[in-house]
Design an enzyme around this catalytic site. Structure first.
Site, mmCIF file in Angstrom:
data_model
loop_
_atom_site.group_PDB
_atom_site.id
_atom_site.type_symbol
_atom_site.label_atom_id
_atom_site.label_comp_id
_atom_site.label_asym_id
_atom_site.label_seq_id
_atom_site.Cartn_x
_atom_site.Cartn_y
_atom_site.Cartn_z
ATOM 1 N N MET A 57 0.846 -1.195 0.000
ATOM 2 C CA MET A 57 0.000 0.000 0.000
ATOM 3 C C MET A 57 0.884 1.250 0.000
ATOM 4 S SD MET A 57 -3.409 -1.007 2.084
ATOM 5 C CE MET A 57 -2.786 -0.737 3.706
ATOM 6 N N ALA B 52 12.061 -0.050 5.110
ATOM 7 C CA ALA B 52 13.086 -1.074 4.860
ATOM 8 C C ALA B 52 12.487 -2.486 4.800
ATOM 9 C CB ALA B 52 14.148 -1.004 5.953
ATOM 10 N N HIS C 4 9.568 -3.378 3.419
ATOM 11 C CA HIS C 4 9.109 -3.611 2.042
ATOM 12 C C HIS C 4 10.299 -3.865 1.108
ATOM 13 C CE1 HIS C 4 5.715 -0.931 3.518
ATOM 14 N NE2 HIS C 4 5.050 -1.971 3.054
ATOM 15 N N LYS D 162 5.202 -9.842 9.187
ATOM 16 C CA LYS D 162 4.664 -9.032 10.287
ATOM 17 C C LYS D 162 3.146 -9.179 10.347
ATOM 18 C CE LYS D 162 4.029 -4.543 10.479
ATOM 19 N NZ LYS D 162 2.646 -4.503 10.994
ATOM 20 N N ALA E 234 11.117 -6.992 9.497
ATOM 21 C CA ALA E 234 12.247 -6.049 9.603
ATOM 22 C C ALA E 234 12.006 -5.202 10.851
ATOM 23 C CB ALA E 234 12.299 -5.168 8.361
ATOM 24 N N LEU F 113 9.005 -2.792 11.911
ATOM 25 C CA LEU F 113 8.741 -1.657 11.017
ATOM 26 C C LEU F 113 7.309 -1.733 10.486
ATOM 27 C CD1 LEU F 113 12.052 -1.348 8.929
ATOM 28 C CD2 LEU F 113 11.414 -0.231 11.080
HETATM 29 O O1 PAF Z 1 -0.130 -5.787 3.623
HETATM 30 C C1 PAF Z 1 -0.557 -4.883 2.866
HETATM 31 O O2 PAF Z 1 0.097 -3.856 2.652
HETATM 32 C C2 PAF Z 1 -1.921 -5.038 2.227
HETATM 33 O O3 PAF Z 1 -2.801 -5.695 3.068
HETATM 34 C C3 PAF Z 1 -1.869 -5.723 0.848
HETATM 35 C C4 PAF Z 1 -1.382 -7.147 0.952
HETATM 36 C C5 PAF Z 1 -0.958 -4.923 -0.077
HETATM 37 C C6 PAF Z 1 -3.260 -5.750 0.219
HETATM 38 O O4 PAF Z 1 -3.778 -4.483 0.063
#
Ligand code: PAF
Length: 290
Positions: free
Chosen positions: A30, A35, A37, A151, A178, A186
């Site tokens: 989203m 870090a 991601h 997480k 992380a 995080l």
């Molecule tokens: O974990 C997330 O950021 C959201 O739930 C996802 C998996 C991108 C779905 O919108």
């Protein structure tokens, strides 16, 4: 790195990869990347030729009183970080591109047994929103693999169940949590914490680690009661400790099996501790596998 906002451009790029015989992975996000991601992107890069990151704040997974409108949107900074990392493609659609039917669209229902507990009990409909958007992203991107962070442990289990139930030939990879140097997991929502709350927050992980340590000790000597009763005592003590440390509420502390998230009472099977505590209105999620 290419940034595309519409489905047609996404498909055109994927067709080029298909023709060139490439394998690609998807990291659904989203945005407001940190870090954690970026570590998921690196995991994917080690496995496939090309990486797609989707950035989409999915309205279907937010409740009416939740932070959909305020959720931090930082596309330029996200793209800079992804470009530096060598990500190949960012798919960042508008809500109207993914949901043109404006609320009338088909929705998936997440595995009700998995999705009705913990986060699902506190956020009704949340996991139906998650599986609906992830299913759409899987259909659009058709990745060979997808990576999700550990997480959001329950989310991972719900998505794993969906992939198995719907027979998607997609390999799922789990990205380890992380953490900041002080142990705080995080999360995009950490930025909602004020200075006082930020100091308290890392103790969630400390309490989780202490709990895990106690669970790996023989439970029986604590009392003559059954292990289940001993767990209840440990759970109550951990809750009390978190409140004493300054957390405003503890939504749940659970000791469950790693796949179906059903309660366990002995430390022998692979299990996971799930915890959610609140600082003000910010909910902090953490977990630890045993
Ligand atoms: O974990 C997330 O950021 C959201 O739930 C996802 C998996 C991108 C779905 O919108």
């Amino acid at each position: 790195m290419e940034l595309v906002h519409d489905i047609a451009s996404l498909r055109a790029q994927l067709a080029r990869w298909q023709q060139a015989g490439k394998r690609w992975g998807l990291i659904p996000t989203m945005g407001n990347l940190h870090a954690g991601h970026l570590s998921l992107v690196r995991l994917a890069q080690a496995e496939v030729d090309c990486v797609v990151v989707s950035i989409f704040v999915n309205p279907l997974q937010f409740g009416e009183d939740e932070d959909f409108a305020q959720y931090p949107r930082t596309l330029a900074a996200d793209c800079d970080a992804l470009r530096r990392l060598g990500c190949d493609l960012v798919f960042c659609p508008d809500v109207s591109e993914l949901y043109p039917a404006q609320g009338r669209q088909t929705r998936l229902q997440a595995d009700p047994q998995l999705a009705s507990r913990f986060e699902g009990a506190l956020r009704p409909g949340h996991f139906d929103g998650v599986v609906t958007v992830v299913a759409k992203l899987f259909n659009l991107v058709q990745p060979h693999l997808a990576v999700f962070g550990q997480k959001d442990y329950q989310q991972l289990c719900v998505i794993q169940a969906m992939v198995a139930d719907l027979n998607w030939p997609i390999e799922l990879l789990r990205g380890p949590i992380a953490r900041d140097t002080d142990g705080l997991a995080l999360s995009s929502r950490n930025q909602y914490l004020d200075a006082r709350q930020r100091k308290i927050a890392p103790q969630l992980y400390q309490v989780l680690q202490d709990l895990a340590h106690n669970l790996t000790q023989p439970l029986q000597p604590l009392t003559d009661a059954s292990p289940a009763l001993c767990w209840q005592q440990l759970q109550a003590d951990a809750t009390e400790k978190l409140l004493a440390l300054g957390f405003d509420a503890v939504d749940y502390i659970a000791w469950v099996d790693q796949e179906r998230l059903t309660e366990v009472t002995v430390a022998e099977q692979p299990s996971v501790l799930l915890v959610v505590a609140r600082l003000g209105t910010t909910r902090l999620l953490d977990n630890l596998e045993l």
